[in-house]
Design a protein around this motif. Structure first.
Motif, mmCIF file in Angstrom:
data_model
loop_
_atom_site.group_PDB
_atom_site.id
_atom_site.type_symbol
_atom_site.label_atom_id
_atom_site.label_comp_id
_atom_site.label_asym_id
_atom_site.label_seq_id
_atom_site.Cartn_x
_atom_site.Cartn_y
_atom_site.Cartn_z
ATOM 1 N N CYS A 229 0.651 -0.992 -0.498
ATOM 2 C CA CYS A 229 -0.177 -0.127 0.109
ATOM 3 C C CYS A 229 0.655 0.692 0.444
ATOM 4 N N CYS A 230 0.707 2.508 -1.348
ATOM 5 C CA CYS A 230 1.909 3.102 -1.120
ATOM 6 C C CYS A 230 0.942 4.525 -0.998
ATOM 7 N N LYS A 231 1.406 5.295 0.071
ATOM 8 C CA LYS A 231 1.126 6.283 0.043
ATOM 9 C C LYS A 231 1.972 7.788 0.549
ATOM 10 N N ASN A 232 2.459 7.499 -0.873
ATOM 11 C CA ASN A 232 4.049 8.316 -0.604
ATOM 12 C C ASN A 232 3.325 9.830 -1.513
ATOM 13 N N CYS A 233 1.982 10.086 -2.093
ATOM 14 C CA CYS A 233 2.053 10.731 -2.295
ATOM 15 C C CYS A 233 0.161 11.183 -2.328
ATOM 16 N N SER A 234 -0.858 12.205 -2.530
ATOM 17 C CA SER A 234 -2.132 12.137 -1.952
ATOM 18 C C SER A 234 -2.924 12.241 -3.506
ATOM 19 N N GLN A 235 -2.255 11.558 -4.560
ATOM 20 C CA GLN A 235 -3.392 10.708 -5.300
ATOM 21 C C GLN A 235 -3.375 9.167 -5.082
ATOM 22 N N GLY A 236 -2.747 8.802 -3.885
ATOM 23 C CA GLY A 236 -3.023 7.307 -2.974
ATOM 24 C C GLY A 236 -4.076 7.895 -2.514
ATOM 25 N N PRO A 237 -4.139 6.841 -1.363
ATOM 26 C CA PRO A 237 -3.219 5.590 -0.971
ATOM 27 C C PRO A 237 -3.570 4.315 -2.415
ATOM 28 N N CYS A 238 -2.549 4.291 -2.601
ATOM 29 C CA CYS A 238 -2.205 3.065 -4.234
ATOM 30 C C CYS A 238 -2.433 1.505 -3.187
ATOM 31 N N ARG A 239 -3.328 1.166 -3.762
ATOM 32 C CA ARG A 239 -3.160 -0.201 -2.971
ATOM 33 C C ARG A 239 -2.508 -1.283 -3.990
ATOM 34 N N GLY B 170 1.096 1.519 -9.247
ATOM 35 C CA GLY B 170 -0.178 2.625 -8.662
ATOM 36 C C GLY B 170 0.103 4.047 -9.383
ATOM 37 N N LEU B 171 -1.071 4.851 -9.461
ATOM 38 C CA LEU B 171 -0.895 5.966 -10.495
ATOM 39 C C LEU B 171 0.577 5.875 -11.468
ATOM 40 N N CYS B 172 1.386 6.157 -10.468
ATOM 41 C CA CYS B 172 2.334 7.156 -10.952
ATOM 42 C C CYS B 172 2.987 5.811 -11.543
ATOM 43 N N GLY B 173 2.747 4.592 -11.744
ATOM 44 C CA GLY B 173 3.677 3.872 -12.354
ATOM 45 C C GLY B 173 4.267 2.601 -11.199
#
Ligand code: XCC
Ligand code: SF4
Length: 678
Positions: free
Chosen positions: A61-71, A87-90
């Motif tokens: 689970c990535c929440k390193n930017c506000s487009q996430g959390p990408c799970r 994730g959104l950024c790839g």
């Protein structure tokens, strides 16, 4: 949720939970039941009612930017074909898991190292005589460590004779050089050179020698920001720099300087578990990590005026005890009893006997403030870095320049609270005897005697097979698993198979409560070879080496064993393995990683948040062995966990060509026993 609701929810889900299903420690079980009776919620209840996030546990689970959390959960049965999860950024699952892992290393290294920095600052203040409360005490250790910091301990006299340098001057220079390791930008952290030469050269070749302690931690935070380091191997390489900067840097310097300020530990007797609390005494429990605070409290509590004050309040005296690593620090140097480990902090308050719980930093659960509100207990925070909003805690700030006065204020607050006990005091009977205080210097002395102090006798016994190998078993408690079960199963299994155990942190406390830290434990729990060595030398089969920052003592012991000869040239050659059966803190990940890159096979229990990223996982569990000679592993079942450590130890014995010796010695012992029986 109230405790009642928790109990109901738990009952609905499965068979009713009993306290003894949550912990193997009877004292803890008794207090969990009391908490239930009083409807006080503890971590044991929340662990039942709240389940962990199933993507978070996989590390994806990535929440390193506000487009996430990408799970990015791993599909059941694994990925078929190409892994297209992004994730959104790839960012791939590998990148995300590696970044999350790296941030744990950063936080863990920062915790140890910030502790170390505080020690270095106080050390320097003491050396410069800017504080009257701390002094340079262990000058022998000061002289031993000074050269590692580039400080000369002798000078040439006018006629070419060698003269001793002034101790105060040496101390100031060591303090300055030590403190400089944090902010250093280039070169390398000076204590990394203490590793065996081949290890140091390997790090140099790989380019992972830490430049400065802080720098490597900051760089992890930079690299794991969105859009920076997106190669899991490269991210892990930075973890190695930061982790070496912790184990062979920040933590090691903390241990060194604490020893010089407060004395290097030597074997000492004491007791452990909630039964060390005394109903008719003022009980002050010190919890956290930094001996800077607790050392002063010990002195303050011993003052006749304090004892008098306690008596005037109707108490028979003052009983100090510790929780978590502060407990270990106080035990190692003063024989002050261990009240409990991480999962016992709330339970200590549930006895109704704790008049003050004094905390500094790390592993302090916010909920102690809520539990304390159900009793008369005062929770006193002391560190500007660590305040608690829950409950009504008091903050008495602790400053190195006014340390003793601050400590007196804290002790007085505890004493004055004694008459306010609001609920019946119920203290479990359990307390076990123990021997602790095995700094690596103490082991040296114990094995070899004053005149020929050395690790050679240990090596001889490993080579001749009486001792099969060395296990470093450390780390926390984890409410997701049965309290102390993993610790005790792993350690008992190791010593049963003649593996001597070095321990720190909450594992040490678990072992202490189970009576494993006594020389007598050898007869009961050990295989014949280890039992014989322990009985001859008079040591416990499990050697308590201190707190979590004192894992650096285990590194030093490993380096000493290499130096003593006959077991290869590097730590990775040793028949040794590391373990954290019930880990939970980010510090444990930093510790695990510095053990791995030091060449140690390191097994964690419970869980490791990398299972959602199989390629990264494989890198940790397999590929690292080819680079560092050490690697990570996860083995949840504690029995198997120990078996895998033993198998690794046997693999190393074989590589050293000493596997046959062990068969011989065990045969001899059996033959001798048969003879005796005949
Ligand atoms: Fe904390 Fe150091 Fe873990 Fe115990 S063992 S729970 S970190 S106190 Ni180091
Ligand atoms: Fe998602 Fe990438 Fe942002 Fe992480 S950094 S939350 S993967 S977009």
């Amino acid at each position: 949720m109230t405790t009642e609701e928790v109990k109901k929810a738990v009952k609905k889900e499965k068979a009713p939970v009993r306290a003894q299903d949550l912990t193997v420690d009877p004292a803890s079980a008794q207090m969990i039941e009391r908490a239930w009776d009083l409807e006080i919620e503890t971590i044991f209840d929340r662990a039942q009612s709240m389940k962990p996030c199933n993507i978070g546990v996989q590390g994806t689970c990535c929440k390193n930017c506000s487009q996430g959390p990408c799970r990015l959960p791993l599909p059941k049965g694994g990925v078929e074909g190409k892994d297209t999860r992004k994730g959104l950024c790839g960012a791939t699952a590998e990148t995300i898991a590696a970044r999350n892992f790296a941030r744990m290393v950063a936080a863990g290294a920062a915790a140890h190292s910030d502790h170390g920095r505080g020690v270095a600052e106080t050390f320097l203040a003491a050396a410069r005589k800017e504080t009257h409360d701390y002094h340079i005490r262990d000058t022998k250790k000061l002289l031993e460590i000074a050269p590692d910091f580039g400080v000369e301990i002798t000078v040439q006299g006018e006629n070419g004779e060698v003269l001793d340098r002034d101790i105060d001057e040496i101390a100031v220079e060591v303090g300055e050089a030590a403190l400089a390791q944090w902010g250093q930008q280039q070169g390398e952290v000076c204590t990394a050179k203490r590793a065996p030469a081949p290890r140091y050269e390997l790090w140099k070749k790989l380019g992972v020698l830490p430049r400065g302690i802080d720098r490597e931690i900051v760089e992890i935070m930079h690299r794991t920001h969105i859009g920076v380091d997106q190669h899991y191997e490269n991210i892990l390489e930075q973890c190695s720099r930061a982790a070496i900067g912790d184990g062979w840097g920040g933590s090691m310097i903390a241990t060194d300087l604490q020893d010089v300020l407060f004395g290097c530990p030597y074997p000492v007797k004491s007791t452990a578990n909630l039964g060390v609390l005394k109903a008719d005494h003022v009980n002050i429990v010190i919890h956290g990590h930094e001996p800077l605070l607790s050392e002063m409290i010990v002195q303050a509590a011993e003052l006749p005026e304090m004892v008098e004050l306690a008596k005037s309040k109707g108490a028979h005296g003052i009983q100090l005890s510790g929780i978590c690593c502060t407990a270990n620090e106080l035990l190692m140097r003063h024989g002050i009893p261990l009240c409990g480990d991480f999962l016992q902090q709330e339970l200590a308050i549930v006895t109704g006997a704790v008049d003050a719980m004094v905390v500094d930093v790390q592993c302090i659960m916010e909920n102690i403030a809520n539990v304390a509100q159900c009793f008369h207990t005062k929770v006193i925070t002391t560190n500007p870095r660590a305040k608690i909003a829950s409950g009504d805690t008091i903050h008495i700030e602790f400053d190195e320049h006014t340390a003793f006065e601050d400590a007196k204020k804290i002790v007085r607050t505890g004493i004055e609270n004694f008459p306010n006990r609001s609920k019946p005091v119920i203290i479990p009977d359990e307390k076990s005897d123990l021997v602790a205080g095995f700094s690596y210097e103490a082991i040296n002395y114990h094995l070899g005697g004053t005149f020929r102090a050395s690790y050679a006798p240990l090596n001889d016994n490993i080579i001749n097979g009486r001792i099969r190998g060395i296990g470093g078993v450390v780390g926390c408690n984890n409410a997701r698993t049965v309290h102390n079960e993993g610790h005790l199963t792993v350690v008992k299994e190791l010593i049963k198979h003649d593996v001597i155990v070095l321990t720190t942190g909450c594992n040490a406390i678990a072992c202490a409560k189970a009576g494993l830290l006594t020389p007598e434990a050898a007869k009961v729990f050990c295989g014949p070879g280890l039992a014989e060595v322990c009985e001859t030398v008079g040591i416990p089969p499990v050697l308590h080496m201190g707190s979590c920052v004192d894992n650096s003592r285990i590194l030093m012991a490993a380096a000493e064993v290499v130096k003593a000869g006959g077991l290869g040239n590097d730590i990775s050659d040793l028949p040794a393995a590391g373990s954290a059966p019930e880990w939970m803190s980010e510090k444990a990940i930093s510790i695990g990683h510095y053990f791995v890159v030091s060449g140690v096979y390191t097994v964690f229990g419970v869980t490791l948040p990398v299972s959602g990223a199989p390629v990264f996982e494989n890198h940790l569990y397999k590929e690292l062995e080819n680079i560092y000679g050490g690697m990570w592993d996860l083995v949840v079942d504690p029995y198997e966990h120990a078996q895998k450590m033993i198998a690794h130890i046997d693999k190393k014995r074989k590589a050293l060509g000493i596997d046959k010796a062990r068969e011989r010695v065990l045969f001899d012992m059996a033959a001798r026993r048969d003879l005796e029986a005949a």
